[in-house]
Scaffold this motif. Structure first.
Motif: not given
Lengths: 400, 400
Positions: A299-318
């Motif tokens: 996600a980071m690489r692809l958003c960098d390449d495409r001029g997109l901003q990346l936000d990641i939230s609500n991590p769930v880990a069971v």
């Protein structure tokens, strides 16, 4: 120990009776704390008493049937609430199988067996609510503040059965272990024409909520070369993680992009924003970590390449839950006796109450097949002979 | 012919005045037939009369300013309704530029020029409603049955200005040709620091509504190998057409997947259905055909491979419109005189009223830059010197 001879007609009859609470068309509408759910629990309590068990409703609405014994005994069961529009076996099967084994064991002088129907496994107030409260993962007063989709709180919901409940919780120390029978809810056993799955682990679940923010533009006047199209980013991300996962996953690993929301979501406008969830499940915590690294880096690489901003939230880990080796071995021997060559060891891709109970005591699970892999659906079903075989395996494992 | 000397202050002053109708924050809220739209049209009619033009509202709400002359004259203009929340120049610029050129031409003994503000270009009742009605593409009684998003009909909407309107339509034969000035609404001129775009063609638009139907399943218990995931199908489709288009398209070709709706759109459920639109635009009908073949073949092959059902509906096909060669050459000469080396020939990626008018008479268009390519947005803007240059090019082309 003498064998515990279960009564197939009584097993299937009680399953049919439980189905009648909240019955609609060919399925069941019996969400937690609904009238149908409470009526079903009262009927279950009566059947427990007839089987020589003391029915006890705890403050969360969990119903235990406790044998009169001083030494720790096996606890078995599942849940009797249903999906908002569910099938007749999801949860119900494990409760009635446990009831029949407890009853048959008492009749034949077998070991005492306790029975449980946990409350709200299906998640009117978040998944596995009753077993999370009983095992201490969710304090009761915190649960009381959780609201359902219609804004009713857990506190209000459980007030509807307050007259049935005792003040305290059953001590976990009364039980030496927990075995949950359940339908598979997937196609593996049915495809292989096998009767029993012995669960080695309940998979861990991770999920991330992601947002790609690009630039909303006119779909006619914005050249492709200057677009920052959030949906094109999502499509490329989906393909990229599929490729990168190939070297990491097993046939039992799953991942899903199930929810997608574009802004402004209009056919003539370049999407400026894409919100989506990525969820992945596996029995190995290391593999879950590895997949998460791929997801985040891609996600980071692809958003960098495409001029997109990346936000990641609500991590769930069971975390994944290994089943207890001793109980699991007993289930394996019982499966081979009951259904020689027609059983397998497999992970559970769905969460179950056993994952919570495993924090307090040895816990194990067995599956019976779901025809066509269908569940959470009115057409959910299992062949009668498999329903009987599952209860027989449970009885043999407990009698051993 | 003598030159037509436009008055920059009067041009910019009238643009600011038109902006004040429906002004909000830095933008304009002036949808067709709103109070602000009708007030703006009445003000425009007054300005036309002051310029020696006879203002005529036709039954569709289009406002024509007609000079007193017996021989056919050039018609120029655009629209003065705005997007529900739009910028101040989209449409308004072409109307005021035409008004200023007609006015300046009358003052300097130039040729008579007629002015038009078409109604509902922005599509409260479907796009380009007023020019479709005037050019015969949409019968008035059929238009009357069209409803807006709030359920009000075109008939009810136009009743609000019935007191202003005459019974009949202005005869197209009164005009020798049509020139529309408009902001580009894209980044091409602004990126190149150019002042004028002479439009060679208004692109054709195709779109298809597509549905991939797979099988909705539990995201934990359904192995990847047996899934029929509609969203995974859509992601693969998106990548596949991108690759296949590479050999077919030009830098001016665009395609967009702007609307996506998954069922049931839940993070823990394998999507059983994906509805989406594919829209593509180009100046060549052959290229539009070629792209459509790729889209249909890719979707069929991919759905076949993945066990998805494919449904295609709501095909839209607006053919490309070539601009008239003679009028276009006049605009090119005027652009080179006004802005030497700072103009280009380019397609229009957006639809405009000129596409409808081209069915009746020679038609052409010129663009001025949109700063940052922004349009349909409160922040839409164009440098003052480019607004003036555009009107100068229009005046020169008409005077020639």
């Amino acid at each position: 120990m003498p064998p515990i001879n279960i009564n197939p007609d009584r097993l299937l009859g009680d399953l049919q009776k439980l189905r009648s609470f909240g019955a609609r068309q060919s399925g069941v509408v019996r969400p937690a704390f609904s009238e149908a759910d409470i009526a079903a629990r009262e009927w279950l309590a009566g059947r427990m008493r007839e089987a020589g068990l003391e029915p006890v409703f705890d403050p969360a609405g969990n119903l235990f049937g406790v044998p009169q014994t001083d030494r720790p005994c096996i606890l078995s069961g599942s849940h009797s609430d249903s999906q908002p529009e569910g099938g007749w076996l999801d949860g119900a099967y494990g409760v009635i199988a446990a009831l029949e084994v407890a009853r048959a064991s008492a009749e034949t002088g077998g070991p005492p067996v306790a029975v449980v129907s946990f409350q709200d496994e299906e998640g009117r107030f978040g998944a596995l609510t009753g077993s999370r409260i009983w095992t201490g993962a969710l304090p009761l007063d915190e649960a009381d503040g959780i609201t359902d989709l219609e804004g009713r709180s857990f506190a209000e919901a459980r007030a509807a059965m307050a007259g049935l409940c005792v003040a305290g919780f059953i001590q976990p120390g009364r039980f030496s272990g927990f075995i949950e029978a359940h339908i598979e809810q997937g196609p593996v056993l049915d495809d292989a024409a096998e009767s029993i799955g012995v669960v080695n682990a309940i998979v861990g679940i991770r999920s991330l909520q992601m947002r790609f923010t690009g630039h909303q533009n006119h779909a006619g006047t914005t050249p492709m070369a200057v677009r920052r199209d959030a949906f094109q980013g999502l499509a490329a991300f989906t393909g990229a993680i599929n490729r990168d996962f190939a070297d990491v996953v097993t046939p039992a690993t799953v991942w899903t992009i199930g929810h997608v929301a574009l802004q402004p979501n209009a056919s003539s406008i370049v999407p400026g924003q894409a919100d989506f969830t990525v969820q992945w499940r596996d029995g190995s915590a290391d593999r879950l970590d590895h997949m998460e690294a791929i997801i985040r880096e891609t996600a980071m690489r692809l958003c960098d390449d495409r001029g997109l901003q990346l936000d990641i939230s609500n991590p769930v880990a069971v975390p994944p839950t290994e089943m207890d080796a001793t109980l699991r071995a007993r289930l394996e021997r019982a499966a081979e006796t009951t259904a020689p060559g027609a059983w397998r060891i497999m992970p559970s891709g769905a969460l179950h109450d056993a994952a919570n109970v495993a924090r307090l005591m040895p816990a194990a699970m067995l599956f019976v097949p779901s025809i066509g892999g269908v569940s959470h659906n009115f057409s959910e079903d299992t062949h009668k002979h498999d329903l009987v075989r599952g209860a027989e395996v449970l009885a043999r494992a407990i009698a051993e």
